[in-house]
Write an enzyme that holds these catalytic residues in place. Structure first.
Site, PDB file in Angstrom:
ATOM      1  N   ASP A  34       0.818  -1.227   0.000  1.00 48.48           N
ATOM      2  CA  ASP A  34       0.000   0.000   0.000  1.00 48.48           C
ATOM      3  C   ASP A  34       0.844   1.266   0.000  1.00 48.48           C
ATOM      4  OD1 ASP A  34       1.040  -0.001   2.527  1.00 48.48           O
ATOM      5  OD2 ASP A  34      -0.875   0.015   3.586  1.00 48.48           O
ATOM      6  N   ARG A  93      14.573  23.347  -2.008  1.00 50.49           N
ATOM      7  CA  ARG A  93      14.368  24.451  -2.968  1.00 50.49           C
ATOM      8  C   ARG A  93      13.135  25.285  -2.617  1.00 50.49           C
ATOM      9  NH1 ARG A  93      15.442  21.237  -8.559  1.00 50.49           N
ATOM     10  NH2 ARG A  93      14.662  19.540  -7.271  1.00 50.49           N
ATOM     11  N   GLN A  94      12.197  24.713  -1.868  1.00 50.88           N
ATOM     12  CA  GLN A  94      11.017  25.504  -1.450  1.00 50.88           C
ATOM     13  C   GLN A  94      11.316  26.017  -0.039  1.00 50.88           C
ATOM     14  OE1 GLN A  94       8.337  26.152  -3.453  1.00 50.88           O
ATOM     15  NE2 GLN A  94       7.115  27.270  -1.971  1.00 50.88           N
ATOM     16  N   ASP A 166      23.828  29.669 -13.522  1.00 51.06           N
ATOM     17  CA  ASP A 166      23.057  30.824 -13.061  1.00 51.06           C
ATOM     18  C   ASP A 166      23.839  31.490 -11.931  1.00 51.06           C
ATOM     19  OD1 ASP A 166      22.476  29.411 -10.635  1.00 51.06           O
ATOM     20  OD2 ASP A 166      20.754  28.475 -11.605  1.00 51.06           O
ATOM     21  N   LYS A 189      20.003  33.197 -15.570  1.00 53.32           N
ATOM     22  CA  LYS A 189      18.832  32.327 -15.753  1.00 53.32           C
ATOM     23  C   LYS A 189      17.652  32.962 -15.018  1.00 53.32           C
ATOM     24  CE  LYS A 189      18.097  28.164 -13.684  1.00 53.32           C
ATOM     25  NZ  LYS A 189      18.346  26.756 -13.342  1.00 53.32           N
ATOM     26  N   ARG A 191      13.381  32.535 -14.211  1.00 55.15           N
ATOM     27  CA  ARG A 191      12.327  31.521 -14.194  1.00 55.15           C
ATOM     28  C   ARG A 191      10.964  32.178 -14.035  1.00 55.15           C
ATOM     29  NH1 ARG A 191      12.499  26.089 -12.971  1.00 55.15           N
ATOM     30  NH2 ARG A 191      14.654  26.251 -12.274  1.00 55.15           N
TER      31      ARG A 191
END
Ligand code: R5P
Length: 291
Positions: A34, A93-94, A166, A189, A191
């Site tokens: 599961d 990254r967040q 970057d 760079k 985004r």
């Protein structure tokens, strides 16, 4: 200290333990049909400082949960301190709110790891140091760039141009430059935060006829490297290599990068795979011995 061999970094954990002369604690792990995880430590860490070596690359959520479970198991077994050695730290990254309504993922991950019993974190080339500020316990961020640069020096690429794809990776290119002794530079760079689409540009780079090594912390889809390689080729670079700490290399990233004219992809064993040509074991074992 004892090294708990997290299932996502078993080989790396073994190398670290051997280099540092620490005892290993194997782990039995499985994922039930599961999707739920199970772990069991196959050795005692009672009254020990336990270091869990366990990266959190894909499948990130499973690996994060298993890390938390191993920490809980270690504390229940009587470990006096638990250090998590997490070369690739998922969700780093967040580290802030980019768009209204989002969460700060790494903050939640940090709280979860604290609740599980982790007292200290060691990671490698985290995407942004801001993420470390979200942890409610001490953290250490190691750099694998000297090891990657040395790989290229040994390969005969001394004086190669170290390129950051970057501005955020410029510190990486500059660290590599100290070993390569060539020039360093960076592309731009940008985004689009809604579409995720990136645009790369590069001007005033002295790469004509040069061997260029693109250094980045992460290669994920390969788009950044492919775009950088295209610009470098247009500007007359003779040879282009790609180096990263965390080679996530999702889907056909490797093929796309090599098809773009990159000679070789060099990554570390932060994320184990066929491009993991540089081991983090010496770096991590030294960091653990120094604790
Ligand atoms: C982002 O700024 C990172 O440093 C990397 O450049 C990025 O994660 C690479 O992603 P991709 O390989 O998908 O272009």
């Amino acid at each position: 200290m004892k090294i708990i061999l997290g299932p996502s970094s078993k080989e790396l954990g073994e190398k670290v333990a051997e280099l540092a002369g620490f005892e290993k604690v194997p782990v039995v792990s499985k994922v039930f049909p599961d999707g739920e995880s199970y772990v069991r430590l196959e050795g005692s860490v009672e009254d020990e400082h336990a270091a869990i070596v366990h990266t959190t690359s894909k499948p990130q959520d499973t690996n994060l949960v298993q890390l938390a479970f191993m920490a809980n198991a270690a504390k229940r077994n009587g470990a006096k301190k638990v250090t998590a050695v997490v070369p690739y730290l998922a969700y780093a990254r967040q580290d802030k709110i980019f768009l209204e309504g989002e969460n700060v993922s790494i903050e939640t991950v940090a709280a979860m790891l604290k609740a599980a019993g982790i007292d200290q974190l060691i990671t490698v080339n985290i995407h942004s140091e801001t993420a470390l500020g979200k942890f409610p316990f001490p953290t250490k961020n190691l750099s694998a760039i000297p090891l990657l640069a040395e790989y290229f020096v040994k390969k005969g690429c001394k004086n190669a141009f170290a390129l950051a794809p970057d501005k955020g990776a410029m510190y990486i290119a500059q660290q590599a430059q100290q070993f390569l002794r060539g020039e360093a530079g960076s592309l731009e760079k940008t985004r689009d935060r809604h579409t995720g689409q990136t645009t790369q540009t590069g001007t005033h780079l002295n790469v004509k006829g040069q061997t260029v090594i693109i250094f980045d912390d992460i290669i994920s889809t390969g788009g950044t490297i492919v775009g950088a390689a295209r610009i470098l080729k247009e500007q007359g670079a003779a040879q282009v290599y790609a180096a990263c700490v965390h080679g996530l290399l999702i889907g056909d990233a490797e093929k796309r990068i090599l098809d773009s004219g990159v000679e070789e992809i060099v990554a570390t064993d932060s994320v184990p795979g066929k491009n993991s040509k540089v081991s983090l074991a010496p770096l991590i074992s030294e960091a653990l011995k120094a604790l």
